[in-house]
Design a protein around this motif. Sequence first.
Motif, PDB file in Angstrom:
ATOM      1  N   GLY A  44      47.815  65.196  41.250  1.00 21.86           N
ATOM      2  CA  GLY A  44      47.003  65.861  41.598  1.00 21.86           C
ATOM      3  C   GLY A  44      46.479  65.790  39.880  1.00 21.86           C
ATOM      4  O   GLY A  44      45.835  66.697  39.700  1.00 21.86           O
ATOM      5  N   ASP A  45      47.356  64.955  39.177  1.00 24.70           N
ATOM      6  CA  ASP A  45      46.748  65.739  36.987  1.00 24.70           C
ATOM      7  C   ASP A  45      45.328  65.182  37.210  1.00 24.70           C
ATOM      8  O   ASP A  45      45.200  63.783  37.817  1.00 24.70           O
ATOM      9  N   ASP A  46      44.592  65.870  36.008  1.00 26.20           N
ATOM     10  CA  ASP A  46      43.519  65.009  35.836  1.00 26.20           C
ATOM     11  C   ASP A  46      43.583  64.161  35.126  1.00 26.20           C
ATOM     12  O   ASP A  46      44.505  64.107  34.029  1.00 26.20           O
ATOM     13  N   SER A  47      42.884  62.514  35.008  1.00 25.45           N
ATOM     14  CA  SER A  47      43.206  61.186  34.448  1.00 25.45           C
ATOM     15  C   SER A  47      42.119  60.924  34.619  1.00 25.45           C
ATOM     16  O   SER A  47      40.693  60.895  35.093  1.00 25.45           O
ATOM     17  N   ILE A  48      41.747  59.546  33.509  1.00 21.08           N
ATOM     18  CA  ILE A  48      41.193  58.903  33.466  1.00 21.08           C
ATOM     19  C   ILE A  48      41.743  57.749  33.390  1.00 21.08           C
ATOM     20  O   ILE A  48      42.735  57.192  33.275  1.00 21.08           O
ATOM     21  N   PHE A  49      41.160  56.769  34.014  1.00 26.16           N
ATOM     22  CA  PHE A  49      41.127  54.891  34.734  1.00 26.16           C
ATOM     23  C   PHE A  49      40.143  54.489  33.921  1.00 26.16           C
ATOM     24  O   PHE A  49      39.182  54.176  34.139  1.00 26.16           O
ATOM     25  N   PHE A  50      41.107  53.789  32.915  1.00 31.29           N
ATOM     26  CA  PHE A  50      40.082  52.260  32.790  1.00 31.29           C
ATOM     27  C   PHE A  50      40.281  51.412  33.258  1.00 31.29           C
ATOM     28  O   PHE A  50      41.499  50.778  33.491  1.00 31.29           O
ATOM     29  N   LYS A  51      38.973  50.116  33.254  1.00 30.05           N
ATOM     30  CA  LYS A  51      39.167  49.054  34.229  1.00 30.05           C
ATOM     31  C   LYS A  51      38.409  48.296  32.861  1.00 30.05           C
ATOM     32  O   LYS A  51      37.545  48.236  32.165  1.00 30.05           O
ATOM     33  N   ILE A  52      39.532  47.498  32.696  1.00 30.77           N
ATOM     34  CA  ILE A  52      39.172  46.267  31.422  1.00 30.77           C
ATOM     35  C   ILE A  52      38.880  45.678  31.966  1.00 30.77           C
ATOM     36  O   ILE A  52      39.876  44.214  32.441  1.00 30.77           O
ATOM     37  N   VAL A  53      38.106  44.406  31.488  1.00 31.30           N
ATOM     38  CA  VAL A  53      38.221  42.969  31.931  1.00 31.30           C
ATOM     39  C   VAL A  53      38.365  42.233  31.018  1.00 31.30           C
ATOM     40  O   VAL A  53      37.075  42.195  29.404  1.00 31.30           O
ATOM     41  N   VAL A  54      39.036  41.702  30.481  1.00 35.77           N
ATOM     42  CA  VAL A  54      38.765  40.726  29.539  1.00 35.77           C
ATOM     43  C   VAL A  54      38.706  38.945  29.865  1.00 35.77           C
ATOM     44  O   VAL A  54      38.595  38.435  30.736  1.00 35.77           O
ATOM     45  N   SER A  55      38.480  38.297  28.237  1.00 37.19           N
ATOM     46  CA  SER A  55      38.450  36.894  28.784  1.00 37.19           C
ATOM     47  C   SER A  55      39.144  36.360  29.446  1.00 37.19           C
ATOM     48  O   SER A  55      39.797  36.584  29.336  1.00 37.19           O
ATOM     49  N   ASP A  56      38.433  34.525  30.066  1.00 38.58           N
ATOM     50  CA  ASP A  56      40.544  34.296  30.543  1.00 38.58           C
ATOM     51  C   ASP A  56      41.224  33.558  29.536  1.00 38.58           C
ATOM     52  O   ASP A  56      42.355  33.834  29.774  1.00 38.58           O
ATOM     53  N   SER A  96      37.485  35.655  35.410  1.00 35.03           N
ATOM     54  CA  SER A  96      37.877  34.628  36.306  1.00 35.03           C
ATOM     55  C   SER A  96      38.705  35.006  37.673  1.00 35.03           C
ATOM     56  O   SER A  96      38.635  35.133  39.253  1.00 35.03           O
ATOM     57  N   GLU A  97      39.743  36.436  36.912  1.00 32.29           N
ATOM     58  CA  GLU A  97      40.318  36.815  38.497  1.00 32.29           C
ATOM     59  C   GLU A  97      39.638  37.965  39.303  1.00 32.29           C
ATOM     60  O   GLU A  97      39.542  37.692  40.346  1.00 32.29           O
ATOM     61  N   LEU A  98      38.777  38.392  38.730  1.00 31.47           N
ATOM     62  CA  LEU A  98      37.370  39.693  39.095  1.00 31.47           C
ATOM     63  C   LEU A  98      36.951  38.793  40.121  1.00 31.47           C
ATOM     64  O   LEU A  98      36.455  38.944  41.247  1.00 31.47           O
ATOM     65  N   ALA A  99      36.105  37.606  39.811  1.00 32.22           N
ATOM     66  CA  ALA A  99      35.524  36.679  40.650  1.00 32.22           C
ATOM     67  C   ALA A  99      36.013  36.720  41.840  1.00 32.22           C
ATOM     68  O   ALA A  99      35.085  36.567  42.916  1.00 32.22           O
ATOM     69  N   GLN A 100      37.428  35.953  41.821  1.00 29.05           N
ATOM     70  CA  GLN A 100      38.171  35.909  43.379  1.00 29.05           C
ATOM     71  C   GLN A 100      38.135  37.055  43.881  1.00 29.05           C
ATOM     72  O   GLN A 100      37.832  36.592  44.600  1.00 29.05           O
ATOM     73  N   MET A 101      38.086  38.141  43.108  1.00 28.22           N
ATOM     74  CA  MET A 101      39.014  39.351  43.925  1.00 28.22           C
ATOM     75  C   MET A 101      37.297  39.696  44.719  1.00 28.22           C
ATOM     76  O   MET A 101      37.975  40.937  45.234  1.00 28.22           O
TER      77      MET A 101
END
Length: 107
Positions: A44-56, A96-101
Motif C-alpha cells: 500500500g506504499d506510494d511507489s514508482i514502477f520503472f520498466k526499462i527496455v535495454v538493447s539485446d 527481443s525478450e519483450l518481443a517474445q513476451m
Amino acid sequence: MQKLQRVSLYVDEGAIREGVERAAKALAPDVVRIRFNLGEDWTGDDSIFFKIVVSDKAGRQVMNSDLNWRVKAALRREIEPEELGLIDYFNFRSVSELAQMNEKDWD
C-alpha cells in the motif's frame, strides 16, 4: 499532478517524465526506453514502477555488469523518488525478450 492515495501526496508527472527522458538519453544506446507508472505496491506504499527496455547486447550483460546499477543511479539522481515519498521498483527486459513476451503494458 497526480494525487497518490496513501499519504495524499501530489506528484508532478511531467517533471518525472522529463527526468526519465534525461536518464534514458544519458544511458543510450544500452537503454532503448524507460517507462514508469505511479501507484501503490503490495503493502500500500506510494511507489514508482520503472520498466526499462535495454538493447539485446546490454540485455545479455544486465545482471553481470554495472548497467543495472547505472540505470538505478541515473533514475534516482534525476527523479529523487525518496524525496517524493515514493518507493522505486525496477523491471528490465531486452528488446527481443519483450518481443517474445508480447507484453502490451510495456509499450
